[in-house]
Structure formats: structure tokens, C-alpha cells
Design a protein around this motif. Sequence first.
Motif, mmCIF file in Angstrom:
data_model
loop_
_atom_site.group_PDB
_atom_site.id
_atom_site.type_symbol
_atom_site.label_atom_id
_atom_site.label_comp_id
_atom_site.label_asym_id
_atom_site.label_seq_id
_atom_site.Cartn_x
_atom_site.Cartn_y
_atom_site.Cartn_z
ATOM 1 N N ILE A 1 0.857 -1.186 0.208
ATOM 2 C CA ILE A 1 -0.457 0.411 0.008
ATOM 3 C C ILE A 1 0.905 1.192 -0.183
ATOM 4 O O ILE A 1 0.339 2.288 0.299
ATOM 5 C CB ILE A 1 -0.980 -0.032 0.903
ATOM 6 N N GLY A 2 2.167 1.155 -0.602
ATOM 7 C CA GLY A 2 3.088 2.778 -0.898
ATOM 8 C C GLY A 2 3.873 2.897 0.603
ATOM 9 O O GLY A 2 4.456 3.579 1.000
ATOM 10 N N GLU B 1 -6.534 3.879 2.438
ATOM 11 C CA GLU B 1 -6.803 2.631 1.647
ATOM 12 C C GLU B 1 -4.808 2.235 0.699
ATOM 13 O O GLU B 1 -4.912 1.161 0.801
ATOM 14 C CB GLU B 1 -7.481 2.916 0.549
ATOM 15 N N ARG B 2 -4.491 3.317 0.348
ATOM 16 C CA ARG B 2 -3.199 3.197 -0.544
ATOM 17 C C ARG B 2 -2.225 4.457 -0.489
ATOM 18 O O ARG B 2 -3.333 5.196 -0.924
ATOM 19 C CB ARG B 2 -3.400 2.647 -1.438
#
Length: 402
Positions: A118-119, A210-211
Motif C-alpha cells: 500500500i505504498g 487505503e493506499r
Amino acid sequence: MSNIVVIGAGQAGASLVGKLRSEGFEGEITLLGAETGPPYQRPALSKAYLLGEMERERLFLRPREWYEGNDINLRTGTRAVSVDPASKTVTLEGDEVLSYDHLAFTTGSHPRTLPAAIGGELEGVFTVRDLADADALKPEFAAGRRLLVIGGGYIGLEAAAVAAKMGLQVILVEMAGRILQRVAAPETSDFFRTLHSGHSVDIREGVGLERLVGEDRVTGAVLSDGSEIEVDFAIVGVGIYPATVLAQNAGVTCDNGIVTDAFGRTSDPHIWAAGDCATLEWNGSQIRLESVGNAIDQAEIVAQNMLGAEKTYTPKPWFWSDQYDTKLQIAGLNLGYTDVVTRETGDARSHWYYRDDTLIAVDAMNDPRNYMVGKRLIEAGKSPAPSVIADPETDMKALLKS
């Protein structure tokens, strides 16, 4: 006993070796630290140091010369890779082996990070746990930049306060229903939500990440409510976990920390633990206390017990947080509270936690006098009636004599 090795050169490690010498231990002491500098205070990293109000040298608990003058072998930039209780040895990177008669783990804790999926591994995504983290963050704090803070605990809120004071645009997201939900009552959450909103921090509760998005560096985020935001960098403040890998691999009992008894001794009679990495006995169960006060007090008791004192450690929990011009001071543990009483006197405010009729904790905002009264009441086992605490006419100091 002539040789003590302490693994972890933070607040607990520094306190432990200092106490050994002040108690008259004349044997060999080795303090191992993975970081390159001497032990330093961590709370200032997310406050005064980031703000530029504290120089690096002022972070150090003691100058390196102090360790030399007290014949303490401080080995910085040195990482232990294994401990062998059978041979009582510690192996370092590079395969050097140290022997010990007694060993202490003061390894602290690690920040939780975001998954790469998710980064979490993008450039511009930071945690605030050590000096290197703070140094990496400092150049990011420029007026007008956009910061996403992930997590509404004390670390996240402190970072948000620093950024807002420096003129950044700050969005803070908290997946739980309210900020500070895990550690404080709704009344305290309400106070700090209002405080941050007054400084233009955009707090979004019940909203998760979320991301993160971006090619190599983070440029934005998609939140769980479907909203998308642009960001220049992000700070992750979603908690910490105890540094127990060395202890676990050595066969020392661990359960959400290195398990210790009332003396700070682990399942191995020659190995001890103190600070964030250690659990301790509290009202019939094992807990961890993530605070400077506990790191100091527990480490000093462990030092004395290494020398045969057999003193039990009874923690007196206290914590603090600085945000803008507000100092929050906390005494006690609010675990299992049933009621909260609010006391207001002028600009000072405090929240008093009760478990049924027993006073167990106090949150004091710019209220040092009532914090000290509450702390002393809790330590003495005294529980004034909630109506007495709420009455602005109550002479609080008189409660200590009753």
C-alpha cells in the motif's frame, strides 16, 4: 560477578549502567548500541528537535566522556546478532564474541510501518522513532507543504502539532472512531480534537488509509472513505512493538515483550530486561509500559537486583505529551475505567478516571498542580469521591492529608 553486558543504548540502558556504577559495582560494564551516537532522549524528537528548538547535543543523556570517566565501555554503531545463554556469550556483527556473567536487554521497541503493497516503501514516507528518522524528516517541514499523518495517537498528534506550527497543511487520519481511542477517554479526545482543529489540522476519524500513491515518491493517498488527497510527504504513527528477536532466539520467554518477574529477571536467571522491550507484573498480569519514567525506574531496580538487592519493582506510571502550548501530563493507568470526572479551573483542565469508586488515573492539560495531586493520591491509594473532584471549590491539596 565481574562482567555485565547491556544490549540497547537507549534511556533504559543508560540508566541501568549509570546505576550499576553509583551502586558501587566495580566490574566490567559494556553497553552496546546500534546507533552511532551516545544514548539520547527520544520524546524531544517529535517535538522540540523537529521544531529546531533543541540542538543535537542537548538530546544526549550524558556526553560520551561521562561513560569513559566511569569506565563504561560504550560501544556505539555495534549490533548484537545473537546471545547464547549456555556459554554466556554475545556475538556481534563481524563475529566478535563477548562473554558475560549477567546480561540485560534494554532493546526498546520498533515503529510499526506500512506494508509495501500500500505504498509503505515509497520515498517521503516516514516514522518518528530515532534520531535518524527525525534528521530525515527535518528538511520536509517547510511552510505550505502538504503532510498526511496516519494515526491519531500521541506520536501522530505531536507530529501534526509541529507541522501546523511551522505552517504546513496537515491532514490526520485515524481508523478508529476517535483520536486517542486506545489510550484516553472521549473527554481527552474531544479536548485535543478541538485544540488541533483550532490550528487548522484536518482530523478525519473513522477513516483509514487505503493506499499511498506515487511512482518512486509519495504524491497522494486514497482513503478508506474513497476520498483522494495530494500530499508531499507522510508520517506513519500507528504504534510500536517490542524489540524481542534477540531474546526469543536465545530461548528467553517472550509474550508481547520480554517477560520479567517482579525483580526484572527473565526466564534465564542470568538475563534481565527493562524498558519498552520488557513486560512486568501489574495487578496480577503482565503489561508493558512505554514511557521514559518506566525505562528509568525499572532499569535502576534491575541494576540493583543484578547486584543482589532483590527489590521488587512497583511501577508508578506517568507520561506526558506536548502539543502547541498545551502540556498533557498523565498519572496512573486508565485500564478498565468505568467513569470519568472533569475538573476545570480557569484554563486548566483535568480528567479523573475511576474504576467504580477507585481513582486509577488522571489526564491533566496545562494543570500541573492537579496532576501532582492526582499522582500522589493514586500512589497513596486514596480515592476522593468524584463529586469532590468535580467541585471547583475543593481544596485539592487538602485531599492529600485526609
